[in-house]
Design a protein around this motif. Structure first.
Motif, short mmCIF file in Angstrom:
data_model
loop_
_atom_site.label_atom_id
_atom_site.label_comp_id
_atom_site.label_asym_id
_atom_site.label_seq_id
_atom_site.Cartn_x
_atom_site.Cartn_y
_atom_site.Cartn_z
N THR A 288 0.82 -1.21 0.00
CA THR A 288 0.00 0.00 0.00
C THR A 288 0.86 1.27 0.00
OG1 THR A 288 -0.14 -0.30 2.37
CG2 THR A 288 -2.05 -0.99 1.07
N ASP A 289 2.16 1.10 0.22
CA ASP A 289 3.06 2.25 0.23
C ASP A 289 4.00 2.29 -0.97
OD1 ASP A 289 2.37 3.65 2.46
OD2 ASP A 289 3.50 2.34 3.82
N SER A 290 3.51 1.82 -2.09
CA SER A 290 4.43 1.69 -3.22
C SER A 290 4.68 3.00 -3.96
CB SER A 290 3.93 0.62 -4.20
OG SER A 290 2.64 0.96 -4.65
N LEU A 291 3.89 4.02 -3.64
CA LEU A 291 4.12 5.32 -4.29
C LEU A 291 4.08 6.43 -3.26
CD1 LEU A 291 4.27 7.32 -6.68
CD2 LEU A 291 1.79 7.17 -6.85
N LYS A 292 5.13 7.25 -3.26
CA LYS A 292 5.16 8.42 -2.38
C LYS A 292 5.48 9.62 -3.25
CE LYS A 292 7.86 9.52 1.42
NZ LYS A 292 8.99 9.09 2.25
N ILE A 293 4.66 10.66 -3.09
CA ILE A 293 4.91 11.86 -3.89
C ILE A 293 5.37 12.98 -2.98
CG2 ILE A 293 3.85 13.58 -5.41
CD1 ILE A 293 2.00 11.42 -6.43
N VAL A 294 6.50 13.60 -3.30
CA VAL A 294 6.99 14.71 -2.49
C VAL A 294 7.27 15.91 -3.37
CG1 VAL A 294 8.05 13.18 -0.76
CG2 VAL A 294 9.43 14.07 -2.64
N THR A 295 7.24 17.08 -2.74
CA THR A 295 7.66 18.28 -3.47
C THR A 295 9.10 18.54 -3.09
OG1 THR A 295 5.45 19.17 -3.42
CG2 THR A 295 7.22 20.72 -3.88
N ALA A 296 9.96 18.41 -4.05
CA ALA A 296 11.39 18.56 -3.79
C ALA A 296 11.84 19.96 -4.18
CB ALA A 296 12.16 17.53 -4.57
N LEU A 297 13.00 20.34 -3.67
CA LEU A 297 13.62 21.60 -4.07
C LEU A 297 14.86 21.23 -4.87
CD1 LEU A 297 13.02 23.34 -0.70
CD2 LEU A 297 12.13 24.10 -2.91
N VAL A 298 14.89 21.71 -6.09
CA VAL A 298 15.96 21.27 -6.97
C VAL A 298 16.76 22.45 -7.50
CG1 VAL A 298 14.58 19.27 -7.64
CG2 VAL A 298 14.59 21.29 -9.12
N GLU A 299 17.94 22.14 -7.97
CA GLU A 299 18.80 23.15 -8.59
C GLU A 299 18.13 23.72 -9.83
OE1 GLU A 299 22.85 22.53 -9.84
OE2 GLU A 299 22.78 20.67 -8.70
N PRO A 300 18.29 25.00 -10.10
CA PRO A 300 17.68 25.58 -11.30
C PRO A 300 18.23 24.97 -12.59
CG PRO A 300 19.14 27.15 -10.22
CD PRO A 300 19.00 26.00 -9.29
N ALA A 301 19.45 24.48 -12.55
CA ALA A 301 20.05 23.93 -13.77
C ALA A 301 19.23 22.77 -14.33
CB ALA A 301 21.47 23.46 -13.48
N LEU A 302 18.48 22.11 -13.46
CA LEU A 302 17.67 20.98 -13.91
C LEU A 302 16.59 21.40 -14.89
CD1 LEU A 302 16.88 18.63 -10.93
CD2 LEU A 302 17.73 17.96 -13.17
N ALA A 303 16.16 22.65 -14.76
CA ALA A 303 15.09 23.13 -15.63
C ALA A 303 15.51 23.08 -17.09
CB ALA A 303 14.71 24.55 -15.25
N ALA A 304 16.80 23.16 -17.32
CA ALA A 304 17.29 23.19 -18.70
C ALA A 304 17.47 21.78 -19.27
CB ALA A 304 18.61 23.94 -18.75
N GLU A 305 17.33 20.77 -18.43
CA GLU A 305 17.56 19.40 -18.91
C GLU A 305 16.42 18.91 -19.78
OE1 GLU A 305 20.15 17.16 -18.83
OE2 GLU A 305 21.02 19.10 -18.30
N PRO A 306 16.74 18.29 -20.91
CA PRO A 306 15.66 17.70 -21.70
C PRO A 306 14.97 16.59 -20.92
CG PRO A 306 17.82 17.08 -22.58
CD PRO A 306 18.06 18.09 -21.50
N ALA A 307 13.69 16.48 -21.11
CA ALA A 307 12.90 15.57 -20.28
C ALA A 307 13.30 14.11 -20.40
CB ALA A 307 11.43 15.72 -20.64
N THR A 308 13.88 13.74 -21.52
CA THR A 308 14.17 12.32 -21.73
C THR A 308 15.52 11.90 -21.17
OG1 THR A 308 15.02 12.97 -23.87
CG2 THR A 308 12.78 12.07 -23.81
N PHE A 309 16.22 12.85 -20.56
CA PHE A 309 17.58 12.54 -20.14
C PHE A 309 17.63 12.05 -18.69
CE2 PHE A 309 22.08 12.95 -19.68
CZ PHE A 309 22.52 12.66 -20.96
N PRO A 310 18.26 10.89 -18.44
CA PRO A 310 18.34 10.43 -17.05
C PRO A 310 19.29 11.31 -16.24
CG PRO A 310 19.61 8.96 -18.48
CD PRO A 310 18.93 9.96 -19.37
N VAL A 311 18.92 11.58 -15.01
CA VAL A 311 19.78 12.39 -14.14
C VAL A 311 20.01 11.66 -12.82
CG1 VAL A 311 19.09 14.63 -15.09
CG2 VAL A 311 17.75 13.64 -13.24
N GLN A 312 21.10 12.02 -12.19
CA GLN A 312 21.30 11.53 -10.82
C GLN A 312 21.12 12.70 -9.88
OE1 GLN A 312 25.01 10.83 -8.19
NE2 GLN A 312 24.90 8.98 -9.45
N PHE A 313 20.27 12.50 -8.86
CA PHE A 313 20.24 13.46 -7.76
C PHE A 313 21.25 12.91 -6.76
CE2 PHE A 313 15.45 14.70 -8.39
CZ PHE A 313 15.78 15.29 -9.61
N GLU A 314 22.28 13.69 -6.49
CA GLU A 314 23.37 13.22 -5.65
C GLU A 314 22.83 12.59 -4.36
OE1 GLU A 314 26.79 13.77 -6.16
OE2 GLU A 314 26.90 15.50 -7.53
#
Ligand code: ATP
Ligand code: MG
Length: 557
Positions: A497-523
């Motif tokens: 029953t806990d297989s999905l958790k949605i959070v609002t994260a705070l991310v670096e602005p540089a991520l906004a420029a990333e194309p949507a299809t590109f995999p990223v690592q959040f350190e």
């Protein structure tokens, strides 16, 4: 998990068979096929079969057909036909020929007449139920149908009328006449055709009799001149029947080989169950990132390379087994580690004020875009007086060997300075709302004196942070061996029953420029991919996988 090295010389049993067939001249080249029924979306088990069939052909300079086993119009649909083709291509394979079992309906029908003519097939009026009980048991022979000895003439007429649509569903079937006492139950006069009054997604209303799997499958292989017809182990009892048709019809001798189907821990794989999960709303669709479907895995951030690597690691077994889901995750980490760009994001923010850092100052720090890829280069990240760190990276009363933030303790900010926690600010309820820290201006490499401290944590500058929705997934089921759940219990009782958790994260602005299809690592948090709900102005990321195998750790606790 260490990489398992296979010696160059070792061959799986299918490779041995193929090499022997090519060496002996039995076949000049090989032709395999992938034969899905278009009654659902493909899953990781199918991916294993795809990689195997296409992979063997590639290895030995042969070809592979994609053939839709579309013999049951009531369950099949073009939606599935389309998605299957898209998934096979996405996995990186291109078929030589695209066929449908329904292409062969006329030929199969003629062959059925041939069997009738030779006294090897008859029309039976018994009900499904009577046929089933008449088949006997493993220890008891079956009983012959009273219709078994109809004349060839009568059988021809009745079968022709079946095709003409003169009977209702269940009124008549065509059966092979083999041996009602055969030790293999499938050889006890198996059904070849049944009546289904339903339009077919390709042949429309042309047919109202449809061939059974066993009657259609081998002959379709034979029509295409498939040399090695590879299927899963449960079909080994079907092989004598597969061979019987080929022998009696004197057609191209395709041969069937069986390997163990892929089972994964914490996963159900049958299309029937996956369809049920979709229909009942337990997941949001076939491509829900928690689903073991190829489209689900793709949306989750799995790459074709990672799935092919997985298929390779799983290998080809002759005995059923259950593969650890951890292996699939290991494979995607292995692949994404090489290609994902690194960013910082905070899932559970805790504000940190660096009290000895000037209010208006900002610094641009160098970040290596991907330390695994020297060509990826560097980019800049802004550092300033107020930052967010993870709540999890602070403990007011830490245990021994806790090297992250705690009162009086020092940590390094990733790519930046060392800070020391001086004061813990709380609200009226006693919750920690903010930390006051000081930084050591000489602690960055560029400034000369690099000191090492035990902990390094990630952070995001408050003034630059942007919101993003982040979806964190856990296993869909709580039980590792879903095939081993007690008889009579419903697999849905084991849904997590806990297989999905949605959070609002705070991310670096540089991520906004990333194309949507590109995999990223959040350190330190894992690999992520933008979800298709990610639209302009709203970033949505799915966590593909954490950086380490945290589940195993949880279990050890
Ligand atoms: P399911 O049981 O999940 O409904 P299926 O066997 O009915 O699957 P098909 O569309 O008939 O699905 O399968 C197409 C091919 O994929 C077949 O050759 C089948 O043997 C293979 N396949 C299906 N499931 C697996 C699996 N778990 N592991 C390996 N191969 C599989
Ligand atoms: Mg099937």
């Amino acid at each position: 998990m260490d990489e398992v090295k296979t010696p160059e010389a070792s061959r799986n049993f299918l490779e041995e068979i193929i090499e022997a067939d090519l060496a002996s001249g039995k076949h000049q080249s090989i032709l395999t096929r992938f034969p899905p029924e278009p009654n659902g979306y493909l899953h990781i088990g199918h991916a294993k079969s795809i990689c195997l069939n296409f992979g063997l052909a590639q290895k030995y300079g042969g070809k592979t057909n994609l053939r839709f086993d579309d013999t049951n119009p009531t369950k099949e649909d073009v939606e599935y036909v389309d998605s299957i083709q898209a998934d096979v291509r996405w996995l990186g394979f291109q078929w030589a020929g695209l066929f449908y079992a329904s292409d062969y309906f006329e030929q199969l029908y003629e062959w059925a007449h041939k069997l009738i003519d030779e006294g090897l097939a008859y029309v039976d009026d018994l009900t499904q139920e009577e046929i089933r009980t008449g088949r006997g048991t493993v220890t008891q022979p079956g009983t012959e149908s009273p219709y078994r000895n109809r004349s060839v003439e009568e059988n021809r007429t009745l079968f022709t009328r079946m095709r003409e649509g003169r009977y209702l569903e269940g009124e008549k079937v065509l059966r092979a006449k083999i041996d009602m006492a055969h030790p293999n139950m499938l050889m006890r006069d198996p059904i070849l055709y049944r009546i289904i009054h339903a339009p077919h997604h390709r042949t429309g209303d042309q047919w109202c009799i449809y061939p059974m799997y066993d009657y259609a499958h081998g002959q379709s292989d034979s029509i295409e001149k498939i040399t090695h017809s590879i299927c899963t182990l449960e079909f080994d009892v079907h092989r004598p029947l597969y061979d019987w048709f080929i022998e009696k019809l004197q057609i191209f001798p395709s041969h069937q080989y069986e390997f163990a189907r892929l089972n994964l821990t914490y996963t159900v794989m049958s299309k029937r169950k996956l369809l049920e999960l979709v229909k009942s709303g337990h997941v949001k669709g076939w491509d829900d990132p928690r689903m073991p479907t190829i489209c689900g895995l793709r949306r989750r951030g799995y790459t074709p390379e990672s799935i092919r690597l997985f298929a390779d690691k799983v290998g080809v077994a002759k005995r059923d087994n259950v593969i650890d889901l951890g292996l699939l995750e290991w494979c995607v980490r292995e692949d994404l580690n090489k290609r994902a760009k690194r960013f910082m994001a905070i899932l559970n923010p805790l504000k940190v004020v660096i009290t000895n850092y000037p209010k208006d100052k900002e610094e641009l720090l160098d970040v290596r875009i991907n330390p695994e890829d020297p060509d990826a280069g560097i980019r800049k990240v802004t550092f300033c007086r107020e930052i967010y760190v993870e709540q999890d990276d602070f403990m007011e009363n830490p245990p021994k060997k806790y090297f992250r933030l705690s009162p009086g303790n020092e940590v390094r900010l990733k790519y930046g300075h060392i800070i020391k926690c001086q004061e813990v600010i709380k609200d009226a309820a006693g919750n920690v709302t903010e930390l006051h820290c000081t930084y050591d201006p000489n602690s960055r490499g560029a400034n000369g004196a690099w000191r090492s401290v035990k902990g390094t944590i990630h952070w995001v500058a408050v003034t630059h942070a942007q919101n993003a929705e982040v979806r964190l997934f856990d296993r869909l089921f709580t039980e590792a061996y879903m095939d081993g759940i007690p008889q009579g219990s419903d697999y849905k009782e084991y849904l997590n029953t806990d297989s999905l958790k949605i959070v609002t994260a705070l991310v670096e602005p540089a991520l906004a420029a990333e194309p949507a299809t590109f995999p990223v690592q959040f350190e330190r948090l894992g690999y992520f991919i933008a979800d298709m709900d990610d639209t302009s102005g709203r970033r949505v990321f799915n966590r593909t996988v954490t950086l380490k195998d945290t589940w195993t750790k949880k279990e050890e606790k």
